[in-house]
Design a protein around this motif. Structure first.
Motif, short mmCIF file in Angstrom:
data_model
loop_
_atom_site.label_atom_id
_atom_site.label_comp_id
_atom_site.label_asym_id
_atom_site.label_seq_id
_atom_site.Cartn_x
_atom_site.Cartn_y
_atom_site.Cartn_z
N THR A 223 0.88 -1.16 0.11
CA THR A 223 -0.04 0.11 0.09
C THR A 223 0.88 1.18 -0.07
N LEU A 224 1.80 1.34 0.74
CA LEU A 224 2.80 2.32 0.83
C LEU A 224 3.70 2.58 -0.25
N PHE A 225 4.34 1.37 -0.60
CA PHE A 225 5.58 1.52 -1.72
C PHE A 225 5.26 1.04 -3.13
N GLY A 226 3.98 0.53 -3.32
CA GLY A 226 3.66 -0.07 -4.58
C GLY A 226 4.00 -1.65 -4.60
N HIS A 227 3.52 -1.82 -5.73
CA HIS A 227 4.10 -3.35 -6.11
C HIS A 227 4.24 -3.48 -7.68
N ARG A 228 5.14 -4.61 -7.73
CA ARG A 228 4.91 -5.10 -9.40
C ARG A 228 3.98 -6.14 -9.62
N LYS A 229 3.61 -6.15 -10.71
CA LYS A 229 2.56 -7.10 -11.29
C LYS A 229 3.29 -8.52 -11.10
N GLY A 230 2.58 -9.70 -10.23
CA GLY A 230 3.11 -10.91 -10.04
C GLY A 230 3.91 -11.01 -8.81
N ALA A 231 4.40 -9.99 -7.79
CA ALA A 231 4.91 -9.91 -6.84
C ALA A 231 4.35 -10.74 -5.76
N PHE A 232 2.94 -11.04 -5.81
CA PHE A 232 2.43 -12.03 -4.98
C PHE A 232 0.96 -12.26 -5.38
N THR A 233 0.33 -13.16 -4.85
CA THR A 233 -0.83 -13.58 -5.41
C THR A 233 -1.89 -12.56 -5.27
N GLY A 234 -2.51 -12.22 -6.48
CA GLY A 234 -3.31 -11.17 -6.49
C GLY A 234 -2.86 -9.70 -6.80
N ALA A 235 -1.41 -9.75 -7.28
CA ALA A 235 -0.86 -8.61 -7.76
C ALA A 235 -1.12 -8.74 -9.24
N LEU A 236 -2.15 -8.30 -9.59
CA LEU A 236 -2.48 -8.32 -11.13
C LEU A 236 -1.94 -7.34 -12.11
N ASN A 237 -1.49 -6.01 -11.27
CA ASN A 237 -1.13 -4.78 -11.85
C ASN A 237 0.08 -4.24 -11.18
N ASN A 238 0.92 -3.45 -11.99
CA ASN A 238 1.88 -2.50 -11.20
C ASN A 238 1.05 -1.36 -10.47
N VAL A 240 1.85 1.98 -7.83
CA VAL A 240 2.91 3.14 -7.65
C VAL A 240 2.98 3.26 -5.96
N GLY A 241 1.81 2.99 -5.20
CA GLY A 241 1.59 3.17 -3.68
C GLY A 241 1.54 4.57 -3.40
N TYR A 242 1.19 4.73 -2.14
CA TYR A 242 0.97 6.08 -1.53
C TYR A 242 2.30 6.86 -1.69
N ILE A 243 3.49 6.43 -1.43
CA ILE A 243 4.81 6.89 -1.56
C ILE A 243 4.76 7.61 -2.91
N GLY A 244 4.61 6.94 -3.97
CA GLY A 244 4.87 7.26 -5.33
C GLY A 244 3.89 8.48 -5.84
N GLU A 245 2.54 8.10 -5.20
CA GLU A 245 1.60 9.23 -5.46
C GLU A 245 1.79 10.49 -4.98
N ALA A 246 2.38 10.62 -3.82
CA ALA A 246 2.90 11.71 -3.33
C ALA A 246 3.98 12.78 -3.65
N ASP A 247 4.54 12.18 -4.65
CA ASP A 247 5.75 12.65 -5.47
C ASP A 247 5.53 14.27 -5.57
N GLY A 248 6.04 15.22 -5.14
CA GLY A 248 5.86 16.42 -5.55
C GLY A 248 4.80 17.16 -4.52
N GLY A 249 4.21 16.61 -3.65
CA GLY A 249 3.42 17.32 -3.00
C GLY A 249 3.46 16.96 -1.38
N ILE A 250 2.02 16.39 -0.67
CA ILE A 250 2.11 16.11 0.67
C ILE A 250 1.71 14.68 0.90
N LEU A 251 2.22 13.81 1.88
CA LEU A 251 1.84 12.66 2.16
C LEU A 251 1.30 12.89 3.71
N GLY A 280 8.50 -6.51 -4.86
CA GLY A 280 8.78 -7.25 -5.88
C GLY A 280 9.55 -6.80 -7.02
N SER A 281 10.29 -5.62 -6.67
CA SER A 281 11.03 -4.73 -7.95
C SER A 281 12.31 -4.62 -7.21
#
Length: 486
Positions: A223-238, A240-251, A280-281
């Motif tokens: 949830t925080l750092f995101g994941h790569r597709k296939g990193a675990f069961t149910g990880a169907l897509n890449n 970015v997580g909250y950390i990636g979404e907050a780039d340039g703004g506020i977390l 997974g990356s």
């Protein structure tokens, strides 16, 4: 600081010669003019010979860990050269070392060893911003009138002093802040105010809010750092997580004290240099953001208990903001009630509105502003449901609107003490004297209703306990003037 044509001068005091040389090199890389000293005496001599802008000193300047010459040097600088910006370093893991550094006036603290010039640069920038912020707060304290100004702007009711603090934090984009307050005091609203102030200058920037209490060990990292597709069961897509979404703004991290240790450790790294790896990356990503943390618990106390990482607490040491509970903001009640009805586009006659405000001022409000707005929302809904005009007599009342020790049978005890002598005399008359039966029954009915109101948490619950409809109960409350709880 020194003249803009010259580089700021930095005195580094470190008893290990190899580390001192490394730190001197780091300082030169980020644009400072560094000087070094291996002990207290040498540092004192250099301070007498030339002016410095910044002091970076180790806590222990000898092989003895029971001697803290760095604190002596810090006291000397504060006394004789208060313009110098003081920062301390130490490899000592004890919490009391960090706390003593802050107590003695250090504006920054770095855990040794420093591994890059960026570590030093971040510490210096944070210390500069912290000093600037504290000087502004001193100006606010010198003008007490600003702390009593109340305003309802941007959909949030705050004192002018808190608004000024929000403005300062917004202008210091690298400065972290910890927002303290009981549940419902408006911590996220305060964080969003900072975001609005930054948007006014920077344009659209992200605001990402996460409640750390909702993160468990199985999903926190993803949830925080995101994941790569296939990193675990149910990880169907890449992702970015909250950390990636907050780039340039506020977390905004609410209830940050509940964040698990492994997530705290990875967050610390990201705050240091912006780097992180999605689950997974192996490819390093970067995200730069301003961290606004919120907590209902003292983070220093949590650190002392081992529940919160010392390094992370040091890293987010910037500005601590305390939002007072609603019971300490009764002067704001008028603005808060008006703000609620304005948001809901509900028109209330001024006379009735003032009655509602006055009634709300009588309660303790364990849930603070959130609870106040919830009760007012229930008042609006129930008035519409019963096709009645919005009136203070229908204001819902719950146990949690009272002080904790005054709930349940304690409320009943208080209610008994508030029964007037005249009512008790009428009861006695009904037993000992000849009186119209209707009058006696009404006297008893009023007492039954008053005691039932004290025993139960809500109007609906009270009506159900008495086996009468809510509308009938409302009419009886109106008849006997039982509009508010004791």
């Amino acid at each position: 600081m020194t003249d803009n044509m010259n580089r700021p001068r930095l005195l580094i005091v470190e008893d290990q010669a190899n580390e001192l040389q490394t730190y001197l090199r780091f300082a030169a890389e980020i644009g400072y003019e560094p000087r070094g000293a291996l002990d207290f005496a040498s540092a004192n001599e250099m301070l007498q010979k030339m002016p410095f802008d910044i002091l970076l000193t180790d806590v222990h300047l000898s092989n003895r860990t029971d001697v803290s010459e760095g604190f002596d040097l810090l006291r000397l600088v504060r006394r004789e050269s208060p313009a110098i910006l003081p920062i301390m370093t130490s490899s000592d893991p004890r919490l009391e070392v960090y706390q003593m550094a802050l107590k003695e006036g250090a504006l920054g603290f770095i855990r040794k060893p420093l591994v890059s010039s960026e570590d030093l640069h971040i510490a210096i920038v944070n210390a500069m911003q912290l000093r600037h912020h504290r000087s502004n707060l001193m100006g606010l304290r010198d003008n007490p009138s600003t702390s009593t100004i109340r305003a309802a702007k941007d959909g949030i009711v705050l004192s002018q002093s808190l608004r000024t603090i929000a403005q300062k934090i917004a202008h210091s984009r690298k400065l972290p802040a910890v927002i303290y307050g009981e549940t419902g005091t408006g911590k996220e609203e305060f964080a969003r105010l900072i975001h609005r102030r930054r948007r006014e200058v920077e344009g659209e920037i992200p605001f990402v809010a996460v409640n750390c209490a909702n993160l468990n060990s199985s999903v926190a990292m993803s949830t925080l750092f995101g994941h790569r597709k296939g990193a675990f069961t149910g990880a169907l897509n890449n992702t970015v997580g909250y950390i990636g979404e907050a780039d340039g703004g506020i977390l905004f991290m609410d209830e940050i004290h509940t964040l698990e240790k492994d997530s705290q450790q990875r967050l610390l790294r990201t705050l240091n240099d912006g780097s992180y790896e999605p689950v997974g990356s192996t490819k390093t990503q970067y995200s730069r953001f301003q961290l606004l943390a919120a907590s209902t618990k003292d983070l220093d106390a949590a650190t002392e208990k081992g529940e919160f990482l010392l390094d992370l607490r040091m890293r987010i040491t910037g500005v601590d903001v305390l939002l007072p509970p609603l019971r300490e903001r009764k002067d704001d009640m008028d603005a808060l009630v008006r703000l609620f009805f304005a948001r809901e586009v509900v028109k209330v006659p001024e006379k009735e509105l003032q009655k509602i405000v006055d009634a709300c001022r009588q309660y303790y409000w364990q849930g603070n502003i959130r609870q106040l707005f919830g009760v007012l929302q229930a008042l609006v809904v129930m008035s519409a449901y019963d096709s009645e005009e919005l009136s203070v007599k229908n204001l819902p009342v719950f146990k949690t609107m009272y002080e904790p020790e005054r709930s349940g049978f304690e409320s009943l005890r208080i209610e008994k003490t508030r029964l007037s002598d005249s009512v008790m005399q009428e009861v006695a008359k009904g037993l000992c004297e000849d009186m119209p039966l209707d009058q006696v029954l009404e006297t008893y009915e009023k007492l039954v209703l008053k005691f039932a109101l004290a025993r139960h948490a809500s109007i609906s619950e009270t009506a159900a306990a008495l086996d009468i409809s809510r509308s009938t109960f409302a009419l009886k409350r109106q008849k006997y003037g039982l509009q508010d709880r004791p």
